[in-house]
Design a protein around this motif. Structure first.
Motif, mmCIF file in Angstrom:
data_model
loop_
_atom_site.group_PDB
_atom_site.id
_atom_site.type_symbol
_atom_site.label_atom_id
_atom_site.label_comp_id
_atom_site.label_asym_id
_atom_site.label_seq_id
_atom_site.Cartn_x
_atom_site.Cartn_y
_atom_site.Cartn_z
ATOM 1 N N ILE A 1 0.841 -1.201 0.000
ATOM 2 C CA ILE A 1 0.000 0.000 0.000
ATOM 3 C C ILE A 1 0.875 1.249 0.000
ATOM 4 O O ILE A 1 0.602 2.214 -0.726
ATOM 5 C CB ILE A 1 -0.968 -0.022 1.203
ATOM 6 N N ALA A 2 1.932 1.246 0.780
ATOM 7 C CA ALA A 2 2.823 2.411 0.841
ATOM 8 C C ALA A 2 3.499 2.654 -0.505
ATOM 9 O O ALA A 2 3.617 3.801 -0.951
ATOM 10 C CB ALA A 2 3.870 2.214 1.935
ATOM 11 N N LYS A 3 3.924 1.595 -1.178
ATOM 12 C CA LYS A 3 4.555 1.745 -2.492
ATOM 13 C C LYS A 3 3.579 2.337 -3.504
ATOM 14 O O LYS A 3 3.938 3.196 -4.298
ATOM 15 C CB LYS A 3 5.072 0.402 -2.996
ATOM 16 N N ALA A 4 2.340 1.855 -3.485
ATOM 17 C CA ALA A 4 1.329 2.377 -4.412
ATOM 18 C C ALA A 4 1.065 3.855 -4.139
ATOM 19 O O ALA A 4 0.939 4.653 -5.067
ATOM 20 C CB ALA A 4 0.039 1.572 -4.291
ATOM 21 N N TYR B 1 4.269 10.484 -6.607
ATOM 22 C CA TYR B 1 5.358 10.806 -7.526
ATOM 23 C C TYR B 1 4.789 11.197 -8.891
ATOM 24 O O TYR B 1 5.215 12.180 -9.496
ATOM 25 C CB TYR B 1 6.297 9.595 -7.674
ATOM 26 N N THR B 2 3.810 10.445 -9.360
ATOM 27 C CA THR B 2 3.184 10.750 -10.650
ATOM 28 C C THR B 2 2.471 12.093 -10.598
ATOM 29 O O THR B 2 2.579 12.897 -11.533
ATOM 30 C CB THR B 2 2.196 9.634 -11.031
ATOM 31 N N ARG B 3 1.757 12.360 -9.511
ATOM 32 C CA ARG B 3 1.071 13.659 -9.359
ATOM 33 C C ARG B 3 2.069 14.808 -9.416
ATOM 34 O O ARG B 3 1.816 15.826 -10.058
ATOM 35 C CB ARG B 3 0.312 13.708 -8.040
ATOM 36 N N ALA B 4 3.212 14.666 -8.738
ATOM 37 C CA ALA B 4 4.223 15.724 -8.736
ATOM 38 C C ALA B 4 4.796 15.924 -10.138
ATOM 39 O O ALA B 4 5.036 17.056 -10.569
ATOM 40 C CB ALA B 4 5.332 15.390 -7.742
#
Length: 188
Positions: free
Chosen positions: A46-49, A55-58
């Motif tokens: 869950i933490a990795k997701a 990261y993608t949002r940034a």
């Protein structure tokens, strides 16, 4: 009784009820440990997701979707028959659906499921707008929308693509999940 006859003996000799109790404690501790390991693996996943999503949002934060919106190779005009649309729709599967436009404005989408529910004998006389799925709010974004908003609609809504319209609601193109991922991979 059978052990004595066969010459088989228990390797572990019981010392009474204490051994029975200790065996139960060990088994419950083992089960609890196994449960804790499983929960730990779940939390790491869950933490990795969550990290990937942030990261993608940034990475998408400063992008305008105008750079991403590509005019699709295909959009059907209202009045197009299913028999005319089918070869083009089949070429796009399983990727998504095809926008249906009326007076340059999207009014719905045509997906393979809609065609499958119509008898083949009626395809030449059935217009696409009779079997299209109507547009839902989450399927459409304005041309100036942020790439983060588009990403969230694609990820959260499970949509294959979103339709881009200008300020007057005219069809301008689509943004696909693959298009977003390709842009991110080019930006590194």
């Amino acid at each position: 009784f059978f052990q004595a006859e066969d010459g088989i003996r228990d390797v572990v000799r019981s010392r009474g009820l204490g051994d029975v109790y200790m065996r139960q404690v060990w088994e419950s501790e083992f089960a609890a440990g196994l449960f804790n390991v499983g929960m730990g693996l779940l939390l790491v996943t869950i933490a990795k997701a969550g990290y990937r999503r942030e990261y993608t949002r940034a990475a998408l934060a400063n992008l305008d979707i105008s750079a991403l919106a590509s005019a699709p190779e295909l959009a059907f005009h209202a009045g197009t028959s299913l028999s005319q649309a089918l070869p083009h729709l089949a070429a796009r599967q399983p990727r998504g659906w095809v926008p249906i436009v009326l007076n340059h404005r999207p009014i719905g989408v045509l997906a393979g499921e809609a065609v499958n529910s119509t008898p083949a004998s009626l395809w030449p006389v059935t217009p696409v707008e009779h079997v299209m799925a109507p547009l839902r709010e989450e399927m459409v974004v304005r041309q100036g929308a942020s790439a983060v908003e588009v990403y969230e609609r694609l990820a959260d809504g499970g949509l294959p693509e979103v339709i881009v319209v200008d300020e007057l609601g005219r069809f301008r193109g689509v943004v696909t999940r693959g298009g977003l991922l390709a842009l991110l991979s080019r930006r590194g």
